[in-house]
Design a protein around this motif. Sequence first.
Motif, PDB file in Angstrom:
ATOM      1  N   HIS A  25       6.343  -1.265   8.103  1.00 35.94           N
ATOM      2  CA  HIS A  25       7.604  -1.889   8.512  1.00 35.94           C
ATOM      3  C   HIS A  25       7.597  -3.378   8.184  1.00 35.94           C
ATOM      4  O   HIS A  25       8.601  -3.932   7.730  1.00 35.94           O
ATOM      5  N   THR A  26       6.462  -4.029   8.382  1.00 33.15           N
ATOM      6  CA  THR A  26       6.336  -5.450   8.044  1.00 33.15           C
ATOM      7  C   THR A  26       6.595  -5.674   6.559  1.00 33.15           C
ATOM      8  O   THR A  26       7.305  -6.608   6.167  1.00 33.15           O
ATOM      9  N   TYR A  30      10.897  -1.681  -0.403  1.00 37.72           N
ATOM     10  CA  TYR A  30      10.704  -0.243  -0.192  1.00 37.72           C
ATOM     11  C   TYR A  30       9.602   0.267  -1.127  1.00 37.72           C
ATOM     12  O   TYR A  30       8.687   0.988  -0.714  1.00 37.72           O
ATOM     13  N   GLN A  31       9.684  -0.139  -2.381  1.00 32.64           N
ATOM     14  CA  GLN A  31       8.685   0.283  -3.372  1.00 32.64           C
ATOM     15  C   GLN A  31       7.298  -0.231  -2.997  1.00 32.64           C
ATOM     16  O   GLN A  31       6.302   0.494  -3.109  1.00 32.64           O
ATOM     17  N   ARG A  32       7.237  -1.480  -2.536  1.00 30.46           N
ATOM     18  CA  ARG A  32       5.948  -2.057  -2.118  1.00 30.46           C
ATOM     19  C   ARG A  32       5.375  -1.315  -0.908  1.00 30.46           C
ATOM     20  O   ARG A  32       4.171  -1.018  -0.858  1.00 30.46           O
ATOM     21  N   ALA A  33       6.224  -1.016   0.073  1.00 27.55           N
ATOM     22  CA  ALA A  33       5.766  -0.299   1.266  1.00 27.55           C
ATOM     23  C   ALA A  33       5.250   1.090   0.890  1.00 27.55           C
ATOM     24  O   ALA A  33       4.235   1.556   1.417  1.00 27.55           O
ATOM     25  N   LEU A  34       5.932   1.738  -0.042  1.00 34.01           N
ATOM     26  CA  LEU A  34       5.506   3.046  -0.523  1.00 34.01           C
ATOM     27  C   LEU A  34       4.123   2.953  -1.183  1.00 34.01           C
ATOM     28  O   LEU A  34       3.249   3.803  -0.966  1.00 34.01           O
ATOM     29  N   THR A  35       3.924   1.893  -1.970  1.00 35.22           N
ATOM     30  CA  THR A  35       2.634   1.687  -2.646  1.00 35.22           C
ATOM     31  C   THR A  35       1.518   1.417  -1.637  1.00 35.22           C
ATOM     32  O   THR A  35       0.414   1.967  -1.749  1.00 35.22           O
ATOM     33  N   VAL A  36       1.802   0.569  -0.646  1.00 31.61           N
ATOM     34  CA  VAL A  36       0.812   0.275   0.405  1.00 31.61           C
ATOM     35  C   VAL A  36       0.442   1.568   1.132  1.00 31.61           C
ATOM     36  O   VAL A  36      -0.735   1.869   1.352  1.00 31.61           O
ATOM     37  N   GLY A  37       1.455   2.344   1.500  1.00 33.15           N
ATOM     38  CA  GLY A  37       1.202   3.604   2.199  1.00 33.15           C
ATOM     39  C   GLY A  37       0.379   4.565   1.363  1.00 33.15           C
ATOM     40  O   GLY A  37      -0.551   5.212   1.868  1.00 33.15           O
ATOM     41  N   GLY A  46      15.666  -0.710   9.685  1.00 27.77           N
ATOM     42  CA  GLY A  46      14.688  -0.163   8.740  1.00 27.77           C
ATOM     43  C   GLY A  46      14.192   1.229   9.084  1.00 27.77           C
ATOM     44  O   GLY A  46      13.348   1.779   8.374  1.00 27.77           O
ATOM     45  N   ASN A  47      14.719   1.848  10.155  1.00 29.61           N
ATOM     46  CA  ASN A  47      14.232   3.170  10.572  1.00 29.61           C
ATOM     47  C   ASN A  47      14.466   4.242   9.504  1.00 29.61           C
ATOM     48  O   ASN A  47      13.582   5.054   9.236  1.00 29.61           O
ATOM     49  N   GLY A  48      15.671   4.238   8.898  1.00 27.68           N
ATOM     50  CA  GLY A  48      15.983   5.253   7.902  1.00 27.68           C
ATOM     51  C   GLY A  48      15.097   5.150   6.678  1.00 27.68           C
ATOM     52  O   GLY A  48      14.530   6.141   6.213  1.00 27.68           O
ATOM     53  N   ARG A  49      14.966   3.934   6.173  1.00 34.31           N
ATOM     54  CA  ARG A  49      14.150   3.727   4.969  1.00 34.31           C
ATOM     55  C   ARG A  49      12.683   4.073   5.234  1.00 34.31           C
ATOM     56  O   ARG A  49      12.043   4.779   4.440  1.00 34.31           O
TER      57      ARG A  49
END
Length: 378
Positions: free
Chosen positions: A119-120, A93-100, A221-224
């Motif tokens: 999502h990936t 989650y933290q990584r996806a947030l950083t990528v975004g 993973g929709n909620g996260r």
Amino acid sequence: MAAIKGVKKLPVSVNSRQAAELFMKLANISSEIGRLDEKFRRSILKSDLINTLALKESVQSTRIEGTQVTFTDMIEHSHKSEQKSEHIEVLNYQRALTVGQERILNGYPLTTRLILELHTTLMDGPARGTNIASGEFRKVPNWIGPTKRFEDAAYIPVPANEIEEYMNNWELFANKHPYGEKLETSHLPQEAFILDEDTHPLLKVAILHAQFESIHPFLDGNGRLGRILIALFMMQSKQISSPIFFVSEELEKQRSRYYHLLNETRGDNPNWFNWLNFFLDASKRMADKLNILLDNAEGLALNGLKKCDTHNQKQIYLLTFRYPNITANQVSEQFRIAPLTARRILNSLNELGLIFKDPAQKRNIEYFNYDLLDLLDH
């Protein structure tokens, strides 16, 4: 009770009285978020605190989904060579947030393509749901309910073959049409107050989040991912300059109401006012809390810096606001200094009472900024 089916496309509407009530609240909350952003831009902590706040958000968001991991768990396990699946879920989650965050700062808008990429990242490795179509929209029906039985479903999302159409509508609402064309409103009641793609970003992000959850484009993973999109849209719409505005902590406190009000926005007779009102209230509580937290963290850092004698001590002390559990190897890599030098400086900060190390530990020593952790736990 029969399950609610599907969701109407965007935009949405409320009645005039409800609109007036929402906009009265909005002015106060918007200025509070603006004050938070301005304060953050002037802070000596900035990116150091972003990392820690993002970790806390990652924990709170995954807890909404039912995981039992805590912020303290994540801090204490941050240097373990093997992580539990729940810990990996939080780190993803933290990584996806950083990528975004990086994509938004580089000018990429929130599009389907970016959502698939996030999502990936979110579903990477041995975390929950990672074997299920990572980075792909679902191709089968799905449902939401208290059990895994279709008969107990409270909500049945849009059919798989309509996901792209609904996500295209979502994307146009988020970013507006490139040639200025307005979205269709014939599905809305006459005399209604329409909250269209030009509405205030804070109402807009609440609508986008609810709609994404209702489309439910992925098998897991929709909620996260939907909660990550809240922080990213707040950046895209220039409400904040960094991903510091997180509402998962407040949503997690009222999880049952959160899910209930999302469900009210679905079906043939959606009620958007209750959800938007709830989201604004949660945003106000979170903005107040973040403003206080930033003031306290800034005060803590300034008082700590006064106790430091050298430039290196000050730099390393500030780094503990990014990594509240830190090692000599981390410091060595960050500042390109010898591990022995890093350990000596960390030990000096421990002697000054700014960080703590367990005297019983002889190898792989970890140093904790417990003063910061205490602030974050309130």
